[in-house]
Structure formats: C-alpha cells, structure tokens
Design a protein around this motif. Structure first.
Motif, short mmCIF file in Angstrom:
data_model
loop_
_atom_site.label_atom_id
_atom_site.label_comp_id
_atom_site.label_asym_id
_atom_site.label_seq_id
_atom_site.Cartn_x
_atom_site.Cartn_y
_atom_site.Cartn_z
N ARG A 1 -12.31 25.08 36.16
CA ARG A 1 -10.96 24.71 36.59
C ARG A 1 -10.41 25.79 37.52
NH1 ARG A 1 -7.17 22.60 32.00
NH2 ARG A 1 -8.68 20.93 32.19
N LEU A 2 -9.71 25.38 38.57
CA LEU A 2 -9.15 26.30 39.55
C LEU A 2 -7.64 26.38 39.41
CD1 LEU A 2 -11.15 25.23 42.73
CD2 LEU A 2 -11.65 27.13 41.19
N ARG A 3 -7.08 27.55 39.78
CA ARG A 3 -5.62 27.69 39.86
C ARG A 3 -5.30 28.62 41.02
NH1 ARG A 3 -3.60 31.68 34.96
NH2 ARG A 3 -4.55 33.58 35.76
N PRO B 1 6.42 29.52 49.26
CA PRO B 1 5.39 28.63 49.81
C PRO B 1 4.57 29.27 50.93
CG PRO B 1 7.56 27.93 50.54
CD PRO B 1 7.77 29.01 49.53
N ASP B 2 5.11 30.30 51.59
CA ASP B 2 4.37 30.94 52.68
C ASP B 2 3.58 32.16 52.23
OD1 ASP B 2 5.35 29.07 54.46
OD2 ASP B 2 7.15 30.25 54.88
N ALA B 3 3.67 32.54 50.98
CA ALA B 3 2.94 33.70 50.47
C ALA B 3 1.46 33.37 50.33
CB ALA B 3 3.50 34.12 49.12
N PRO B 4 0.59 34.34 50.55
CA PRO B 4 -0.85 34.10 50.36
C PRO B 4 -1.16 33.83 48.89
CG PRO B 4 -0.43 36.40 50.87
CD PRO B 4 0.86 35.69 51.01
N ARG B 5 -2.25 33.13 48.65
CA ARG B 5 -2.64 32.75 47.29
C ARG B 5 -4.05 33.25 46.98
NH1 ARG B 5 2.00 31.19 47.67
NH2 ARG B 5 2.89 29.32 46.83
N ALA B 6 -4.23 33.72 45.75
CA ALA B 6 -5.56 34.01 45.23
C ALA B 6 -5.97 32.78 44.41
CB ALA B 6 -5.54 35.25 44.35
N ILE B 7 -7.10 32.21 44.72
CA ILE B 7 -7.61 31.08 43.96
C ILE B 7 -8.52 31.65 42.88
CG2 ILE B 7 -8.85 28.88 44.07
CD1 ILE B 7 -6.31 28.97 45.78
N GLU B 8 -8.23 31.29 41.63
CA GLU B 8 -9.00 31.81 40.51
C GLU B 8 -9.71 30.66 39.80
OE1 GLU B 8 -6.18 35.60 39.38
OE2 GLU B 8 -5.98 33.76 38.21
N ARG B 9 -10.87 30.98 39.22
CA ARG B 9 -11.70 29.98 38.52
C ARG B 9 -11.85 30.41 37.07
NH1 ARG B 9 -17.04 29.65 37.23
NH2 ARG B 9 -17.92 27.58 37.18
N ALA C 1 -3.92 26.45 49.90
CA ALA C 1 -4.34 26.49 48.50
C ALA C 1 -4.49 25.08 47.95
CB ALA C 1 -3.34 27.28 47.68
N LYS C 2 -3.58 24.19 48.28
CA LYS C 2 -3.66 22.81 47.80
C LYS C 2 -4.90 22.11 48.35
CE LYS C 2 1.17 21.94 46.75
NZ LYS C 2 2.34 21.11 47.01
N ARG C 3 -5.29 22.44 49.59
CA ARG C 3 -6.50 21.83 50.15
C ARG C 3 -7.74 22.29 49.38
NH1 ARG C 3 -3.63 22.66 54.99
NH2 ARG C 3 -4.68 24.62 55.40
N ILE C 4 -7.73 23.51 48.86
CA ILE C 4 -8.86 24.00 48.07
C ILE C 4 -8.83 23.40 46.67
CG2 ILE C 4 -9.87 26.07 47.01
CD1 ILE C 4 -8.82 27.63 49.46
N LEU C 5 -7.64 23.34 46.07
CA LEU C 5 -7.53 22.85 44.70
C LEU C 5 -7.76 21.35 44.58
CD1 LEU C 5 -4.39 24.83 43.48
CD2 LEU C 5 -6.78 25.31 42.98
N TYR C 6 -7.35 20.59 45.59
CA TYR C 6 -7.46 19.13 45.56
C TYR C 6 -8.25 18.63 46.76
CZ TYR C 6 -3.44 20.19 42.61
OH TYR C 6 -2.61 20.74 41.66
N PRO C 7 -9.55 18.89 46.82
CA PRO C 7 -10.34 18.44 47.98
C PRO C 7 -10.42 16.91 48.01
CG PRO C 7 -11.79 19.27 46.27
CD PRO C 7 -10.39 19.54 45.82
#
Length: 97
Positions: free
Chosen positions: A19-21, A38-46, A64-70
C-alpha cells in the motif's frame, strides 16, 4: 473470548503490504494534511508489512495522486454517509429561547 484464527489475521495483514501513501514534506510540527499544502513536495511511502519505507518522490499533490492512483482520471471518493436529520422542535437545555 472470541479470538480470530491467526491465519485470518495474517491474511488481512499481508493484504496491506504494498500500500502507498503520500506524506507532505513541510517544515515544523504543524498539520500535514494534503489540502493545506497542495504545492508542497511529497514523499511516497510503501508499507512493507512492518514499517513505511521510501518509495518515490512527487513534486506536488497532483503528481502524488498520479502515482497513488495510476490509470484513474480522479482518485476514488468516499461513499456518502447517512443524511443528517434536521433539528426537531424542542426545549432542550442547549436551545436558546
């Protein structure tokens, strides 16, 4: 006591692996909700089954949403809850005269 079998618990735990967040990278101890920055960078964690580990990096919430919800044009929305009932007439302590 009504304990569940260990095998059922292990299946539920293993279903969450992968699962990703997205976690906003902001300074300070303030709120880290996505709608606040909304403009802050995001770390995607698994989730690896024991801890969240770094997986990817996104420039902003949209990336981030494009990565989380392909493959989804928009992220899934939660199901609406039950409708709220309007206030009924009454003389409760909280009501002003």
């Amino acid at each position: 006591m009504d304990d569940e079998p260990l095998s059922e618990w292990a299946e539920r735990r293993d279903a969450k692996i992968g699962r990703l967040r997205a976690v906003p990278i902001v300074s300070g101890d303030g709120p880290r909700a996505s709608h606040l920055h909304p403009d802050a960078p995001r770390a995607i964690e698994r989730w690896n089954g024991h801890a969240w580990e770094p997986y990817a990096f996104a420039a902003d919430l949209a990336a981030a949403k494009r990565i989380l919800y392909p493959g989804a044009s928009t992220p899934p929305t939660p199901a609406p809850g039950p409708a709220r009932l309007p206030l009924a007439p009454g003389t409760g302590r909280h009501r002003k005269p």
